[in-house]
Design a protein around this motif. Sequence first.
Motif, PDB file in Angstrom:
ATOM      1  N   LEU A 246      -0.788 -40.660  13.711  1.00 39.48           N
ATOM      2  CA  LEU A 246      -0.512 -42.058  13.593  1.00 39.48           C
ATOM      3  C   LEU A 246      -1.418 -42.943  12.438  1.00 39.48           C
ATOM      4  O   LEU A 246      -1.090 -43.894  11.764  1.00 39.48           O
ATOM      5  N   LEU A 247      -2.635 -42.461  12.572  1.00 38.63           N
ATOM      6  CA  LEU A 247      -3.802 -43.070  11.297  1.00 38.63           C
ATOM      7  C   LEU A 247      -3.077 -42.873  10.095  1.00 38.63           C
ATOM      8  O   LEU A 247      -3.605 -43.757   9.159  1.00 38.63           O
ATOM      9  N   HIS A 248      -2.543 -41.609   9.786  1.00 37.32           N
ATOM     10  CA  HIS A 248      -2.082 -41.283   8.562  1.00 37.32           C
ATOM     11  C   HIS A 248      -0.892 -41.662   8.145  1.00 37.32           C
ATOM     12  O   HIS A 248      -0.400 -41.040   6.999  1.00 37.32           O
TER      13      HIS A 248
ATOM     14  N   GLU B  75     -11.778 -53.959  19.678  1.00 40.36           N
ATOM     15  CA  GLU B  75     -11.977 -52.779  19.153  1.00 40.36           C
ATOM     16  C   GLU B  75     -12.169 -51.926  20.645  1.00 40.36           C
ATOM     17  O   GLU B  75     -11.834 -50.572  20.505  1.00 40.36           O
ATOM     18  N   GLY B  76     -12.453 -52.304  21.719  1.00 42.13           N
ATOM     19  CA  GLY B  76     -12.610 -51.825  22.814  1.00 42.13           C
ATOM     20  C   GLY B  76     -11.207 -51.116  23.560  1.00 42.13           C
ATOM     21  O   GLY B  76     -11.164 -50.031  24.292  1.00 42.13           O
ATOM     22  N   ASP B  77     -10.094 -51.607  22.837  1.00 45.05           N
ATOM     23  CA  ASP B  77      -8.795 -51.359  23.319  1.00 45.05           C
ATOM     24  C   ASP B  77      -7.804 -50.673  22.486  1.00 45.05           C
ATOM     25  O   ASP B  77      -6.725 -50.476  22.438  1.00 45.05           O
ATOM     26  N   VAL B  78      -8.629 -49.727  21.515  1.00 48.88           N
ATOM     27  CA  VAL B  78      -7.855 -49.094  20.366  1.00 48.88           C
ATOM     28  C   VAL B  78      -7.358 -47.968  20.928  1.00 48.88           C
ATOM     29  O   VAL B  78      -5.901 -47.872  20.489  1.00 48.88           O
ATOM     30  N   GLU B  79      -7.603 -47.413  22.054  1.00 48.01           N
ATOM     31  CA  GLU B  79      -6.634 -46.106  22.393  1.00 48.01           C
ATOM     32  C   GLU B  79      -5.355 -46.563  23.042  1.00 48.01           C
ATOM     33  O   GLU B  79      -4.524 -46.115  22.839  1.00 48.01           O
ATOM     34  N   LEU B  80      -5.352 -47.620  23.779  1.00 50.32           N
ATOM     35  CA  LEU B  80      -4.230 -48.403  24.472  1.00 50.32           C
ATOM     36  C   LEU B  80      -3.418 -48.767  23.278  1.00 50.32           C
ATOM     37  O   LEU B  80      -1.920 -48.496  23.513  1.00 50.32           O
ATOM     38  N   VAL B  81      -3.761 -49.389  22.286  1.00 44.72           N
ATOM     39  CA  VAL B  81      -2.994 -50.121  21.248  1.00 44.72           C
ATOM     40  C   VAL B  81      -2.424 -48.981  20.399  1.00 44.72           C
ATOM     41  O   VAL B  81      -1.120 -48.779  19.963  1.00 44.72           O
ATOM     42  N   LEU B  82      -3.000 -47.637  20.275  1.00 45.37           N
ATOM     43  CA  LEU B  82      -2.487 -46.470  19.468  1.00 45.37           C
ATOM     44  C   LEU B  82      -1.373 -45.807  20.267  1.00 45.37           C
ATOM     45  O   LEU B  82      -0.248 -45.337  19.655  1.00 45.37           O
ATOM     46  N   GLU B  83      -1.495 -45.960  21.582  1.00 46.11           N
ATOM     47  CA  GLU B  83      -0.482 -45.670  22.197  1.00 46.11           C
ATOM     48  C   GLU B  83       0.891 -46.425  21.969  1.00 46.11           C
ATOM     49  O   GLU B  83       2.128 -46.249  22.064  1.00 46.11           O
ATOM     50  N   LEU B  84       0.587 -47.831  22.352  1.00 47.96           N
ATOM     51  CA  LEU B  84       1.786 -48.802  22.222  1.00 47.96           C
ATOM     52  C   LEU B  84       2.254 -48.614  20.764  1.00 47.96           C
ATOM     53  O   LEU B  84       3.613 -48.916  20.625  1.00 47.96           O
ATOM     54  N   VAL B  85       1.595 -48.815  19.773  1.00 49.36           N
ATOM     55  CA  VAL B  85       2.105 -48.548  18.378  1.00 49.36           C
ATOM     56  C   VAL B  85       3.010 -47.227  18.154  1.00 49.36           C
ATOM     57  O   VAL B  85       4.098 -47.220  17.544  1.00 49.36           O
TER      58      VAL B  85
END
Length: 220
Positions: free
Chosen positions: A8-10, A85-95
């Motif tokens: 996802l990041l790449h 910033e504290g919600d990055v993990e959830l946002v990664l799942e959504l994206v």
Amino acid sequence: MAGWFRRLLHKPKPSSAESLKSSHSASSSPSSSSSSSSAKSSSSSPGTSLATSSISLSPVSSVDISASDSPRWDKSYDVCICHSEGDVELVLELVSYLEGQPESFRCFLQLRDAAAGSAVVTELCDAVQNSHCWVMLITPGFLQDPWCRYQMHQALAEAPMANGRTIPVLKDVDRKDYPRELRNIYYIYMALKEKSFRQIRDTVMRYLQDLCRSSTKSME
């Protein structure tokens, strides 16, 4: 680090509208069944949740948002995710969920898509202006983050009439703490993550389809 997180990041940023158009031309039209459970509003008053409702919104109908002449391609992104910033993990799942849909929604993820060396203000403003819709993930961290509030105000300035582009999502926040600036907009309350993801997807889809219909009518 998990493989899906690295992928996802790449993930490369959209390079051009033409390449995206060609990649979408083979995708099938979305069905209306996936949206039937989420197109709900809880009452006639603003600032309330879409989770429990007696009023149904129009279902997502078959409109090709990925046609070569679709106004979807007028902007670089379909969705900008505003989060702390504290919600990055959830946002990664959504994206990951949105980009994995048949429509391959184009998401702006600051962690991945912001240009290195650019000013934060510039990046936040550009993300808002270059996106069709804005998901505001309102958590305790969001409420305490001045950059989140700044981006929220930029989105409201871009579309003050709340025409479906701003999508507030409440998680672990009491209704009384819902930002006053958003109280004329219905929000999604995230109790079940999977259901909320579908609601977000359907809301973005509905806006893009309405945009395509409006464009078609203006050309007639």
